[in-house]
Design an enzyme around this catalytic site. Sequence first.
Site, PDB file in Angstrom:
ATOM      1  CE  LYS A  22     -23.813  21.960 -26.220  1.00  0.00           C
ATOM      2  NZ  LYS A  22     -24.368  20.995 -25.248  1.00  0.00           N
ATOM      3  CG  ASN A  23     -21.154  20.728 -22.969  1.00  0.00           C
ATOM      4  OD1 ASN A  23     -22.295  21.063 -23.311  1.00  0.00           O
ATOM      5  ND2 ASN A  23     -20.580  19.630 -23.412  1.00  0.00           N
ATOM      6  NE  ARG A  96     -29.859  12.756 -21.629  1.00  0.00           N
ATOM      7  CZ  ARG A  96     -30.543  12.017 -20.764  1.00  0.00           C
ATOM      8  NH1 ARG A  96     -31.802  11.729 -21.010  1.00  0.00           N
ATOM      9  NH2 ARG A  96     -29.976  11.574 -19.660  1.00  0.00           N
ATOM     10  CB  CYS A 120     -30.628  10.675 -25.082  1.00  0.00           C
ATOM     11  SG  CYS A 120     -29.502  11.811 -25.857  1.00  0.00           S
ATOM     12  NE  ARG A 125     -25.995  12.023 -22.716  1.00  0.00           N
ATOM     13  CZ  ARG A 125     -25.693  13.161 -23.328  1.00  0.00           C
ATOM     14  NH1 ARG A 125     -26.309  13.493 -24.428  1.00  0.00           N
ATOM     15  NH2 ARG A 125     -24.786  13.953 -22.840  1.00  0.00           N
ATOM     16  N   PRO A 126     -28.695   7.910 -18.203  1.00  0.00           N
ATOM     17  CG  PRO A 126     -28.003   6.147 -16.830  1.00  0.00           C
ATOM     18  CD  PRO A 126     -27.821   6.724 -18.198  1.00  0.00           C
ATOM     19  CB  ILE A 127     -29.839  11.741 -13.968  1.00  0.00           C
ATOM     20  CG1 ILE A 127     -31.332  11.564 -13.678  1.00  0.00           C
ATOM     21  CG2 ILE A 127     -29.627  12.513 -15.245  1.00  0.00           C
ATOM     22  CD1 ILE A 127     -31.996  12.877 -13.237  1.00  0.00           C
ATOM     23  CG  ASP A 128     -27.785   5.764 -12.350  1.00  0.00           C
ATOM     24  OD1 ASP A 128     -27.571   6.382 -13.407  1.00  0.00           O
ATOM     25  OD2 ASP A 128     -27.046   4.851 -11.935  1.00  0.00           O
ATOM     26  CG  LEU A 129     -24.008   7.520 -11.430  1.00  0.00           C
ATOM     27  CD1 LEU A 129     -22.736   7.636 -12.249  1.00  0.00           C
ATOM     28  CD2 LEU A 129     -23.865   6.415 -10.380  1.00  0.00           C
ATOM     29  CG  ASP A 308     -19.041  15.941 -26.456  1.00  0.00           C
ATOM     30  OD1 ASP A 308     -19.743  14.935 -26.552  1.00  0.00           O
ATOM     31  OD2 ASP A 308     -19.258  16.846 -25.623  1.00  0.00           O
ATOM     32  CB  ILE A 330     -17.980   8.180 -23.103  1.00  0.00           C
ATOM     33  CG1 ILE A 330     -16.466   8.469 -22.982  1.00  0.00           C
ATOM     34  CG2 ILE A 330     -18.775   8.990 -22.069  1.00  0.00           C
ATOM     35  CD1 ILE A 330     -15.844   8.156 -21.639  1.00  0.00           C
ATOM     36  NE  ARG A 400     -28.949  20.051 -28.203  1.00  0.00           N
ATOM     37  CZ  ARG A 400     -28.251  18.984 -27.828  1.00  0.00           C
ATOM     38  NH1 ARG A 400     -28.272  17.894 -28.546  1.00  0.00           N
ATOM     39  NH2 ARG A 400     -27.539  19.006 -26.728  1.00  0.00           N
TER      40      ARG A 400
HETATM   41  C1  UD1 Z   1     -21.557  15.671 -20.663  1.00  0.00           C
HETATM   42  C2  UD1 Z   1     -21.564  16.628 -21.823  1.00  0.00           C
HETATM   43  C3  UD1 Z   1     -21.561  15.853 -23.128  1.00  0.00           C
HETATM   44  C4  UD1 Z   1     -20.411  14.842 -23.162  1.00  0.00           C
HETATM   45  C5  UD1 Z   1     -20.390  13.992 -21.905  1.00  0.00           C
HETATM   46  C6  UD1 Z   1     -19.164  13.097 -21.822  1.00  0.00           C
HETATM   47  C7  UD1 Z   1     -22.745  18.551 -20.943  1.00  0.00           C
HETATM   48  C8  UD1 Z   1     -23.973  19.365 -20.955  1.00  0.00           C
HETATM   49  N1  UD1 Z   1     -22.754  17.455 -21.737  1.00  0.00           N
HETATM   50  O1  UD1 Z   1     -22.748  14.907 -20.734  1.00  0.00           O
HETATM   51  O2  UD1 Z   1     -21.444  16.775 -24.205  1.00  0.00           O
HETATM   52  O3  UD1 Z   1     -20.532  14.015 -24.291  1.00  0.00           O
HETATM   53  O4  UD1 Z   1     -20.416  14.815 -20.736  1.00  0.00           O
HETATM   54  O5  UD1 Z   1     -18.009  13.853 -21.907  1.00  0.00           O
HETATM   55  O6  UD1 Z   1     -21.774  18.867 -20.285  1.00  0.00           O
HETATM   56  N2  UD1 Z   1     -24.034   7.935 -16.499  1.00  0.00           N
HETATM   57  C9  UD1 Z   1     -24.720   7.060 -15.697  1.00  0.00           C
HETATM   58  N3  UD1 Z   1     -25.463   7.567 -14.655  1.00  0.00           N
HETATM   59  C10 UD1 Z   1     -25.520   8.911 -14.385  1.00  0.00           C
HETATM   60  C11 UD1 Z   1     -24.804   9.791 -15.198  1.00  0.00           C
HETATM   61  C12 UD1 Z   1     -24.071   9.269 -16.254  1.00  0.00           C
HETATM   62  O7  UD1 Z   1     -24.693   5.849 -15.913  1.00  0.00           O
HETATM   63  O8  UD1 Z   1     -26.199   9.297 -13.422  1.00  0.00           O
HETATM   64  C13 UD1 Z   1     -23.234   7.403 -17.641  1.00  0.00           C
HETATM   65  C14 UD1 Z   1     -23.752   7.883 -18.996  1.00  0.00           C
HETATM   66  O9  UD1 Z   1     -24.779   7.068 -19.476  1.00  0.00           O
HETATM   67  C15 UD1 Z   1     -22.494   7.789 -19.843  1.00  0.00           C
HETATM   68  C16 UD1 Z   1     -21.376   8.156 -18.856  1.00  0.00           C
HETATM   69  O10 UD1 Z   1     -21.929   7.946 -17.554  1.00  0.00           O
HETATM   70  O11 UD1 Z   1     -22.289   6.482 -20.296  1.00  0.00           O
HETATM   71  C17 UD1 Z   1     -20.884   9.565 -18.953  1.00  0.00           C
HETATM   72  O12 UD1 Z   1     -21.984  10.456 -18.930  1.00  0.00           O
HETATM   73  P1  UD1 Z   1     -21.887  11.931 -18.356  1.00  0.00           P
HETATM   74  O13 UD1 Z   1     -20.458  12.294 -18.123  1.00  0.00           O
HETATM   75  O14 UD1 Z   1     -22.842  12.068 -17.231  1.00  0.00           O
HETATM   76  O15 UD1 Z   1     -22.429  12.757 -19.589  1.00  0.00           O
HETATM   77  P2  UD1 Z   1     -23.250  14.082 -19.464  1.00  0.00           P
HETATM   78  O16 UD1 Z   1     -22.814  14.782 -18.237  1.00  0.00           O
HETATM   79  O17 UD1 Z   1     -24.692  13.813 -19.690  1.00  0.00           O
END
Ligand code: UD1
Length: 426
Positions: A22-23, A96, A120, A125-129, A308, A330, A400
């Site tokens: 899925k991912n 998300r 969530c 789980r922000p997307i600031d990066l 996961d 994580i 899901r």
């Molecule tokens: C993806 C996987 C999810 C898995 C996770 C970690 C998909 C669709 N989902 O989620 O199943 O559990 O990787 O292996 O592939 N973070 C920030 N800012 C950002 C982005 C992330 O602070 O802009 C933080 C998150 O809050 C978290 C960490 O970075 O603490 C890792 O998150 P991330 O690797 O981005 O997880 P996802 O990509 O959402």
Amino acid sequence: MDKFVVRGGNPLLGTIKVSGAKNSALPCMAAAILTEEEVILENIPQVRDIETERRLLESMGAEVQLGYGRAQHRTHIQCAVLSDPVAKYEIVKTMRASSLVLGPLIARTGMARVAMPGGCAIGGRPIDLHLKALEAMGAVITQDHGYLEAKTDRLRGAHIVFDKITVTGTEDILMAAVLAEGETVLENCAREPEVTDLAALLIAMGAQITGAGTSTIKVRGVSKLHGARHKINPDRIEAGTFLIAGAITGGDLNIDSCDPTHLGALIAKLEQCGVRIDVAKDHIRVRSGGELKAADISTEEYPGFPTDMQAQYMALATQTAGTTTVTENIFENRFMHVQELNRMGANISVQGRTATIRGGTPLQSAAVMCSDLRASASLVLAALVAEGETILDRVYHVDRGYERLEEKLRGVGAQIRRMGDVFGKK
Ligand code: UD1
């Protein structure tokens, strides 16, 4: 809402087949945005998140055909015209990973409007990066009534160092970079197999990428990408869940169509617990009979122990002799399964990011509630060894990300059935 009814006690025996990841499928479907031509993806899992992504792409004007069964889980996606480059809140709020369309949309159309993801179940789980990287590439991002709006004439290559390793962040920016002007260097990238899978598709579409699967990825932007055909990797988390299903039930299970090279950290841990594992090219045999020993885990980015798999491993830890420590590095707040496992007779306490499991406690059936995708899988695993009939509510979380989980488990001897809500209540 559907429920699972599980009667525990049967060792799982036989062969169980792993679906596509899925991912990997989610970013690969988003990558189809990058070209007007048709992208054909094989080994797409039949799970709810894929349906959601189909709706998302269709809402933007894409044509998507999901073929299952004899069509070998093949999906045809064509984004000839993207009439409405908007990821609407109604869709984003349920998945998300919808933020994965941000990079490709802005790269292809110069504009994107994506609903801001809300809270969530497993942390902020922000997307600031993602946003910081897109700004470094020349996008102007503003916030408007709960939406992020990104605009640019054309993205330009940049040197980006992710402050933190992010899987979908790496994927999103990789997709943005392939059509940017000039070279992009991404550092501190996620090395997950899903990133490598996406890069393989992008390269097949004409992108120039090196270093995917390492922490530094280099991309030389091209002006156009073309259609391609790509087969999605096997799902390592589904395969890992079946490994634990074999181990926890004292079974003898062949896990077919998987990639054992993606499961190194989990296999090493299970062997430490005393589980017998034989690895071949695309399948794994898992056997367990005698008493299993406790082994601590600490979640890390790939190739470390996957977050996961943490919840599923914790179900196993309730059955091993001795005390196990599970540290979640994580995500914050990823211990929602603990309360439900304790209701089934487990002895788990949590302090901050660490859970301590006093193993070897017999589990009993109970009515339990699924709270997120992997937490649900952990409850199914616990139910497979619990005494009596466990009822799991809210199995839409399972749907899901697991394709027909109950049918697959039934095929290897589990007593599990799906029950629709007779009152049809939401
Ligand atoms: C993806 C996987 C999810 C898995 C996770 C970690 C998909 C669709 N989902 O989620 O199943 O559990 O990787 O292996 O592939 N973070 C920030 N800012 C950002 C982005 C992330 O602070 O802009 C933080 C998150 O809050 C978290 C960490 O970075 O603490 C890792 O998150 P991330 O690797 O981005 O997880 P996802 O990509 O959402």
